[in-house]
Design a protein around this motif. Structure first.
Motif, PDB file in Angstrom:
ATOM      1  N   ASN A 114     -16.324   7.711 -66.888  1.00  0.00           N
ATOM      2  CA  ASN A 114     -15.579   6.897 -65.937  1.00  0.00           C
ATOM      3  C   ASN A 114     -16.417   5.676 -65.625  1.00  0.00           C
ATOM      4  N   LEU A 115     -15.843   4.505 -65.806  1.00  0.00           N
ATOM      5  CA  LEU A 115     -16.586   3.258 -65.641  1.00  0.00           C
ATOM      6  C   LEU A 115     -16.796   2.878 -64.182  1.00  0.00           C
ATOM      7  N   HIS A 116     -16.014   3.482 -63.278  1.00  0.00           N
ATOM      8  CA  HIS A 116     -16.026   3.019 -61.889  1.00  0.00           C
ATOM      9  C   HIS A 116     -16.473   4.060 -60.875  1.00  0.00           C
ATOM     10  N   ASN A 250      -7.570  -5.036 -48.519  1.00  0.00           N
ATOM     11  CA  ASN A 250      -8.717  -4.164 -48.795  1.00  0.00           C
ATOM     12  C   ASN A 250      -8.312  -2.915 -49.563  1.00  0.00           C
ATOM     13  N   LEU A 251      -7.025  -2.560 -49.494  1.00  0.00           N
ATOM     14  CA  LEU A 251      -6.534  -1.425 -50.256  1.00  0.00           C
ATOM     15  C   LEU A 251      -6.334  -1.807 -51.727  1.00  0.00           C
ATOM     16  N   ILE A 252      -6.030  -3.076 -51.958  1.00  0.00           N
ATOM     17  CA  ILE A 252      -5.718  -3.548 -53.309  1.00  0.00           C
ATOM     18  C   ILE A 252      -6.953  -4.054 -54.038  1.00  0.00           C
ATOM     19  N   PHE A 253      -7.784  -4.819 -53.336  1.00  0.00           N
ATOM     20  CA  PHE A 253      -8.961  -5.443 -53.955  1.00  0.00           C
ATOM     21  C   PHE A 253     -10.209  -4.760 -53.421  1.00  0.00           C
ATOM     22  N   ILE A 254     -10.958  -4.111 -54.301  1.00  0.00           N
ATOM     23  CA  ILE A 254     -12.102  -3.312 -53.853  1.00  0.00           C
ATOM     24  C   ILE A 254     -13.306  -3.547 -54.757  1.00  0.00           C
ATOM     25  N   LYS A 255     -14.458  -3.068 -54.287  1.00  0.00           N
ATOM     26  CA  LYS A 255     -15.640  -2.945 -55.130  1.00  0.00           C
ATOM     27  C   LYS A 255     -15.870  -1.470 -55.382  1.00  0.00           C
ATOM     28  N   ASP A 256     -16.117  -1.111 -56.642  1.00  0.00           N
ATOM     29  CA  ASP A 256     -16.266   0.298 -56.993  1.00  0.00           C
ATOM     30  C   ASP A 256     -17.667   0.803 -56.675  1.00  0.00           C
ATOM     31  N   ASN A 259     -20.480  -1.413 -57.541  1.00  0.00           N
ATOM     32  CA  ASN A 259     -20.397  -2.744 -56.937  1.00  0.00           C
ATOM     33  C   ASN A 259     -19.659  -3.747 -57.819  1.00  0.00           C
ATOM     34  N   LYS A 260     -18.771  -3.247 -58.654  1.00  0.00           N
ATOM     35  CA  LYS A 260     -17.970  -4.113 -59.510  1.00  0.00           C
ATOM     36  C   LYS A 260     -16.580  -4.283 -58.914  1.00  0.00           C
ATOM     37  N   PHE A 261     -16.029  -5.498 -59.040  1.00  0.00           N
ATOM     38  CA  PHE A 261     -14.716  -5.804 -58.492  1.00  0.00           C
ATOM     39  C   PHE A 261     -13.621  -5.062 -59.250  1.00  0.00           C
ATOM     40  N   GLN A 262     -12.661  -4.527 -58.479  1.00  0.00           N
ATOM     41  CA  GLN A 262     -11.495  -3.865 -59.072  1.00  0.00           C
ATOM     42  C   GLN A 262     -10.234  -4.326 -58.369  1.00  0.00           C
ATOM     43  N   MET A 263      -9.154  -4.390 -59.123  1.00  0.00           N
ATOM     44  CA  MET A 263      -7.856  -4.707 -58.546  1.00  0.00           C
ATOM     45  C   MET A 263      -6.889  -3.586 -58.899  1.00  0.00           C
ATOM     46  N   ARG A 264      -6.237  -3.042 -57.900  1.00  0.00           N
ATOM     47  CA  ARG A 264      -5.295  -1.946 -58.132  1.00  0.00           C
ATOM     48  C   ARG A 264      -3.927  -2.542 -58.460  1.00  0.00           C
ATOM     49  N   GLU A 265      -3.689  -2.660 -59.756  1.00  0.00           N
ATOM     50  CA  GLU A 265      -2.491  -3.353 -60.216  1.00  0.00           C
ATOM     51  C   GLU A 265      -1.213  -2.594 -59.899  1.00  0.00           C
TER      52      GLU A 265
END
Length: 284
Positions: A114-116, A250-256, A259-265
């Motif tokens: 798992n990358l995140h 904050n629910l959609i755009f997070i840091k995993d 500490n990498k940026f993630q977007m919940r598409e």
């Protein structure tokens, strides 16, 4: 018409014997339960041994000297018990292929990586660590502590099920003749039937009775492919404070966990599909 007394006595005796030999309803239920008990005697004996070990566990008794430290075998024995209990409650065992597809879709685990999110993979289980911000060595050291301390979940690779840590004494009662009774909480049944059997009735049950778990799937593991869970989380977040739009962001755009940026598409797609001129609260 008069009946000879001796003949009457014989008729009554035959009737009594017939009733005595007829199985009662309880007898048939008992036989049915015995037929469902599939665990080998060697496993039952090992479970009995670990029931004794766990009496000295720090999870059960903090004041005991030389406490027993739970390990992977305690997890595996609990999974054997729970798997049998789940099957007796309508859970359908799945293949390796289906299991791997599901853990990729729901937990983002592909090729056992798992990358995140921080996980621990072994031949028999995968640990989904609850305290993602902690150092990995710390997480491994405390892998089998109680759920209240770790918030760890486990994916069992042989039984193909999902569970948190369970004390054996809460899930199985073994009698002197080695027959046993398995106790399975409804939430455990419905979580597994939803995750691996795609059971819509179980999803409905979880939406009514286990919202925190569904929230964990989205917030902790990024599962945003179920519209009903997305709606539940967006509504709950919005209703907490409609004036604070950043709660939605904050629910959609997070840091995993790395500490990498993630977007919940999946959440963005849900908002796109459910925004109109009359209802644009999420995009505001």
């Amino acid at each position: 018409m008069k009946i000879n007394k001796r003949l009457f006595f014989c008729i009554m005796l035959l009737a009594l014997n017939s009733c005595k030999n007829k199985p009662t309803q309880n007898d048939s239920i008992l036989k049915e339960e015995i037929q469902k008990q599939d665990m080998p005697l060697t496993i039952i004996e090992e479970i009995k041994q670990h029931l004794e070990y766990q009496k000295r566990s720090s999870n059960e008794n903090e004041d005991i000297e030389n406490p027993y430290e739970r390990n992977s075998r305690d997890l595996e024995l609990a999974s054997i018990v729970i798997f049998e209990g789940l099957k007796n409650n309508g859970f359908k065992a799945v293949s390796d292929e289906v299991f791997n597809e599901k853990i990729k879709e729901i937990f983002g685990i592909e090729n056992l990586k798992n990358l995140h999110y921080k996980i621990h993979v072994t031949d028999s289980y995968i640990t989904l660590f609850g305290q993602q911000k902690e150092d990995y060595n710390f997480l491994i050291k405390n892998e089998f502590e109680g759920f209240a301390d770790t918030e760890n979940y486990y994916l069992l690779r042989k039984e193909h099920l999902f569970m948190e840590p369970h004390s054996l004494r809460y899930i199985i009662k073994i009698n002197k003749d080695n027959s046993y009774k398995i106790i399975i909480e409804p939430y455990l049944i419905h979580r597994n039937k939803y995750l691996f059997n795609n059971d819509k009735a179980s999803l409905a049950w979880l939406l009514n009775n286990d919202k925190s778990f569904l929230g964990t799937l989205l917030e902790n593991f990024g599962y945003d492919k179920e519209p009903k869970i997305n709606k539940m989380m967006l509504d709950s977040t919005y209703n907490r404070n409609p004036q604070r739009g950043e709660l939605i962001a904050n629910l959609i755009f997070i840091k995993d966990s790395y500490n990498k940026f993630q977007m919940r598409e999946g959440l963005l797609k849900y908002i796109e599909d459910n925004t109109s001129a009359k209802d644009n609260r999420y995009i505001l």
